[in-house]
Design an enzyme around this catalytic site. Structure first.
Site, PDB file in Angstrom:
ATOM      1  N   GLY A 123       0.813  -1.208   0.000  1.00  0.00           N
ATOM      2  CA  GLY A 123       0.000   0.000   0.000  1.00  0.00           C
ATOM      3  C   GLY A 123       0.843   1.253   0.000  1.00  0.00           C
ATOM      4  O   GLY A 123       0.449   2.283  -0.557  1.00  0.00           O
ATOM      5  N   SER A 124       2.009   1.187   0.625  1.00  0.00           N
ATOM      6  CA  SER A 124       2.895   2.353   0.662  1.00  0.00           C
ATOM      7  C   SER A 124       3.316   2.775  -0.734  1.00  0.00           C
ATOM      8  O   SER A 124       3.273   3.965  -1.083  1.00  0.00           O
ATOM      9  CB  SER A 124       4.137   2.055   1.512  1.00  0.00           C
ATOM     10  OG  SER A 124       3.802   1.893   2.871  1.00  0.00           O
ATOM     11  N   TYR A 176      -2.838   7.752   7.639  1.00  0.00           N
ATOM     12  CA  TYR A 176      -1.680   6.905   7.332  1.00  0.00           C
ATOM     13  C   TYR A 176      -1.791   6.427   5.887  1.00  0.00           C
ATOM     14  O   TYR A 176      -2.774   5.785   5.512  1.00  0.00           O
ATOM     15  CB  TYR A 176      -1.590   5.684   8.254  1.00  0.00           C
ATOM     16  CG  TYR A 176      -0.371   4.841   7.949  1.00  0.00           C
ATOM     17  CD1 TYR A 176       0.870   5.182   8.462  1.00  0.00           C
ATOM     18  CD2 TYR A 176      -0.451   3.735   7.114  1.00  0.00           C
ATOM     19  CE1 TYR A 176       2.005   4.438   8.166  1.00  0.00           C
ATOM     20  CE2 TYR A 176       0.681   2.986   6.807  1.00  0.00           C
ATOM     21  CZ  TYR A 176       1.905   3.338   7.334  1.00  0.00           C
ATOM     22  OH  TYR A 176       3.019   2.616   7.028  1.00  0.00           O
ATOM     23  N   ASP A 182      -8.002   5.894  -0.244  1.00  0.00           N
ATOM     24  CA  ASP A 182      -7.023   4.910   0.225  1.00  0.00           C
ATOM     25  C   ASP A 182      -7.790   3.777   0.907  1.00  0.00           C
ATOM     26  O   ASP A 182      -8.243   3.911   2.043  1.00  0.00           O
ATOM     27  CB  ASP A 182      -6.062   5.588   1.192  1.00  0.00           C
ATOM     28  CG  ASP A 182      -5.019   4.639   1.772  1.00  0.00           C
ATOM     29  OD1 ASP A 182      -5.174   3.409   1.610  1.00  0.00           O
ATOM     30  OD2 ASP A 182      -4.064   5.121   2.405  1.00  0.00           O
ATOM     31  N   GLU A 183      -7.925   2.656   0.197  1.00  0.00           N
ATOM     32  CA  GLU A 183      -8.665   1.492   0.697  1.00  0.00           C
ATOM     33  C   GLU A 183      -7.714   0.365   1.121  1.00  0.00           C
ATOM     34  O   GLU A 183      -8.136  -0.783   1.254  1.00  0.00           O
ATOM     35  CB  GLU A 183      -9.608   0.979  -0.399  1.00  0.00           C
ATOM     36  CG  GLU A 183     -10.687   1.956  -0.802  1.00  0.00           C
ATOM     37  CD  GLU A 183     -12.012   1.722  -0.106  1.00  0.00           C
ATOM     38  OE1 GLU A 183     -12.230   0.598   0.384  1.00  0.00           O
ATOM     39  OE2 GLU A 183     -12.826   2.660  -0.047  1.00  0.00           O
ATOM     40  N   VAL A 184      -6.444   0.703   1.327  1.00  0.00           N
ATOM     41  CA  VAL A 184      -5.429  -0.310   1.583  1.00  0.00           C
ATOM     42  C   VAL A 184      -5.764  -1.159   2.806  1.00  0.00           C
ATOM     43  O   VAL A 184      -5.715  -2.390   2.754  1.00  0.00           O
ATOM     44  CB  VAL A 184      -4.039   0.346   1.752  1.00  0.00           C
ATOM     45  CG1 VAL A 184      -3.017  -0.679   2.248  1.00  0.00           C
ATOM     46  CG2 VAL A 184      -3.578   0.947   0.427  1.00  0.00           C
ATOM     47  N   LYS A 185      -6.143  -0.515   3.896  1.00  0.00           N
ATOM     48  CA  LYS A 185      -6.299  -1.252   5.156  1.00  0.00           C
ATOM     49  C   LYS A 185      -7.747  -1.642   5.449  1.00  0.00           C
ATOM     50  O   LYS A 185      -8.014  -2.740   5.937  1.00  0.00           O
ATOM     51  CB  LYS A 185      -5.747  -0.416   6.312  1.00  0.00           C
ATOM     52  CG  LYS A 185      -5.633  -1.195   7.617  1.00  0.00           C
ATOM     53  CD  LYS A 185      -4.929  -0.364   8.671  1.00  0.00           C
ATOM     54  CE  LYS A 185      -4.738  -1.143   9.954  1.00  0.00           C
ATOM     55  NZ  LYS A 185      -4.145  -0.310  11.011  1.00  0.00           N
ATOM     56  N   THR A 213      10.536  -3.823 -10.716  1.00  0.00           N
ATOM     57  CA  THR A 213      10.915  -5.008 -11.475  1.00  0.00           C
ATOM     58  C   THR A 213       9.852  -6.098 -11.425  1.00  0.00           C
ATOM     59  O   THR A 213       9.518  -6.705 -12.443  1.00  0.00           O
ATOM     60  CB  THR A 213      12.248  -5.575 -10.957  1.00  0.00           C
ATOM     61  OG1 THR A 213      13.269  -4.580 -11.125  1.00  0.00           O
ATOM     62  CG2 THR A 213      12.645  -6.832 -11.726  1.00  0.00           C
TER      63      THR A 213
END
Length: 450
Positions: free
Chosen positions: A120-121, A151, A251-254, A308
Site C-alpha cells: 500500500g505504501s 496513514y 485509500d482502501e489499503v487497510k 521489477t
C-alpha cells in the site's frame, strides 16, 4: 530442539532484524498459523484479531490461495511487467476495473487503468506522485490535501503525507496541507455531528485552489484511531473535488475489500472516486498492491514508476483468487453481519465487568470487521493500551492499538463466530486485568511503536 529452545533461538535471532521495521514487538515468536490462529514457538495457540494489520484477509494458509499460486509456479510467465505482459496481471487488472467504480469508468468508457506494486505504501506514493506530475503538466501545482492522523505509507512521498508519521517525527512533505478529519467522539467544535461535519468540510473548501494536485482520504481513518466519519463526509469531499476539478484518491489499503461490510469503504456513500489504492489483503497473503484510476493520470508518463516485479504473476494469481472468494462467498455481507454481532457481543461483555473496569472503555465503534474499542485511564493513556495488548497476548489473543489508545480489531474475514467471540472475550478480560493493576509498568517497557 524443543519448543522452549526454539522460542529462545528465534528471539535471540530477532536481533538480526532491523529495529526500523519493528512496530510493537512482544517477547513472542510465532512458527506457524492456520485460519485465524497462530502458533507460538512455545506451543501456545493465539487467536489473531489483527490478521497482520488486515493483510491476512482469508487467514493463514488458505488452500485456495495455495492452489492458485502453485499453478503459476508450475509454469511461470516471467516475474513482472518491466518488459513482459503476463495473463495473470491482465486478468487481475480487468477484474479490478470491473469491481472498482472509479469516476472515469462509471460511464462505461474504456479509460480506466491499473498500476501494480508490492505494498500500500508504494501504491499511495506513486498515486500521489503521478497526480502531481499530471497537475504540473497542465499548469497546476503540487499541493496535496491530506488529513490529520492519516496513514498512507511508510516511505517515499506517502511517508511525509501521512499524518500519524509526521506527528511522530517523520519529515513533513514540503507541499502538503493536513486538514481536520471529522470525529464525533472527540469533535473539533462544540455541537452535534452535523456541526463537526460542516466544520471539517469548510476547512477543505478553504484549502482548495489551483495549486492543489489531489486530495487523498481514508474512508475510515484506521491508524488514526479507527474513526468512522459521519454520513455526508465522503459525498461532501466528492462534491468539493468536482467543483474544483481536483482528483479524489480513496485509500482502501487497510479497511477495504469486504472488511467494511461493503466491497469498498467508499461505497457506503455511493460515491465514485477518481482513484483508489489497494494493498494488504488484496494478495490473500502475498505482497501486491494496486492503483485503479483514469488513463489521464496513470498514462501520464510511460515508464516513470517501474518496479521489477510489479504485476508479478504469482501474486496476481493469488489476488485473482482472493477477489473470486470475496465476491462468490459474499465476504462483505458476512463482515457486515459479524461486525454488528461483534460490537454487540463486546458491549454485553463489557457491561458485565466491574465499574472500575468499565469506566476505562469509552467507545465501541466501527464498520463491518473494522472495530475500534477506545480506552481511557483518565488521560487516554497509551501505556494503558499497551498493557491491554500485552495482557491479551498472554491470555491468547493478538490485538494492537491505533491512535494512541484505541484497540483495533480486524480479524480475518473468514474467522468463525466461535473463535471470534472467544478472542473478544480474551480482550475484555485483558482490559479487566489491566484495570485491576495486574500488569506492571515494566512489562511493557520495551513496547515500541507510534
Amino acid at each position: 530442539m524443543n519448543m522452549d529452545q526454539e522460542a529462545v533461538h528465534l528471539l535471540h535471532g530477532d536481533r538480526a532484524i532491523a529495529a526500523t521495521e519493528k512496530v510493537r514487538f512482544f517477547n513472542r515468536a510465532v512458527i506457524g498459523g492456520k485460519g485465524s490462529e497462530l502458533q507460538s514457538a512455545d506451543g501456545k495457540q493465539l487467536i489473531d484479531l489483527s490478521a497482520t494489520w488486515t493483510a491476512a484477509g482469508l487467514g493463514y494458509a488458505d488452500p485456495r490461495i495455495r492452489s492458485a499460486v502453485d499453478q503459476v509456479l508450475d509454469n511461470c510467465p516471467g516475474l513482472g511487467l518491466g518488459s513482459l505482459i503476463n495473463p495473470q496481471s491482465v486478468e487481475l487488472a480487468h477484474k479490478l476495473l470491473e469491481i472498482t467504480d472509479i469516476k472515469a469508468h462509471a460511464d462505461g468508457a474504456d479509460n480506466g487503468r491499473v498500476y501494480f506494486g508490492h505494498s500500500g505504501s508504494d501504491a499511495n506514493d506513486i498515486a500521489l506522485r503521478l497526480c502531481r506530475m499530471t497537475s504540473v503538466k497542465h499548469g497546476g501545482g503540487t499541493k496535496v490535501l491530506a488529513f490529520e492522523h492519516s496513514y498512507h505509507g511508510g516511505f517515499g512521498k506517502a511517508l511525509g503525507l501521512s499524518g500519524v508519521q509526521v506527528e511522530s517525527g517523520a519529515k513533513r512533505d514540503d507541499n502538503v496541507e493536513f486538514l481536520p478529519y471529522p470525529n464525533t467522539v472527540h469533535p473539533h467544535v462544540d455541537g452535534n455531528a452535523q456541526d463537526e461535519l460542516a466544520y471539517c468540510l469548510h476547512a477543505v473548501r478553504q484549502a482548495m485552489n489551483s495549486n492543489v494536485a489531489c486530495l487523498i482520504v481514508e474512508p475510515v481513518l484506521s491508524d488514526g484511531g479507527m474513526i468512522v466519519p459521519p454520513d455526508g463526509f465522503l459525498s461532501g469531499l466528492r462534491s468539493l473535488c468536482d467543483d474544483s476539478g481536483i482528483p479524489m484518491i480513496c485509500d482502501e489499503v487497510k479497511v477495504g475489500l469486504g472488511r467494511p461490510g461493503t466491497i469498498h469503504a467508499y461505497q457506503y456513500e455511493g460515491i465514485h472516486p477518481d482513484m483508489v489504492t489497494f494493498g494488504k489483503t488484496l494478495g490473500g497473503g502475498l505482497p501486491i498492491s494496486a492503483i485503479v484510476g483514469p488513463s489521464s493520470i496513470l498514462d501520464c508518463a510511460t515508464g516513470a514508476s517501474l518496479l521489477t516485479m510489479g504485476g508479478n504473476p504469482i501474486c496476481c494469481a493469488a489476488a485473482i483468487e482472493f477477489l473470486r472468494i470475496l465476491i462468490d462467498d459474499r465476504l462483505d455481507e458476512r463482515a457486515d453481519r459479524l461486525g454488528r454481532l461483534s460490537r454487540g457481543h463486546l458491549r454485553e461483555a463489557i457491561d458485565a465487568l466491574p465499574e472500575e473496569s468499565r469506566r476505562h472503555i469509552t467507545d465501541i465503534r466501527g464498520r463491518g470487521l473494522a472495530i475500534g474499542v477506545e480506552l481511557d485511564d483518565g488521560n487516554r493513556s497509551e501505556q494503558f493500551a499497551e498493557k491491554v495488548c500485552y495482557q491479551a497476548d498472554r491470555l491468547g489473543a493478538v490485538v494492537y492499538y491505533v491512535g494512541g489508545h484505541v484497540l483495533e480489531i480486524t480479524p480475518a474475514l473468514t474467522i468463525d463466530e466461535h473463535t471470534l467471540y472467544n478472542g473478544l472475550d480474551l480482550v475484555v478480560r485483558a482490559i479487566d486485568d489491566v484495570a485491576a493493576g495486574h500488569v506492571p509498568d515494566d512489562a511493557v517497557a520495551g513496547f515500541g511503536g507510534w
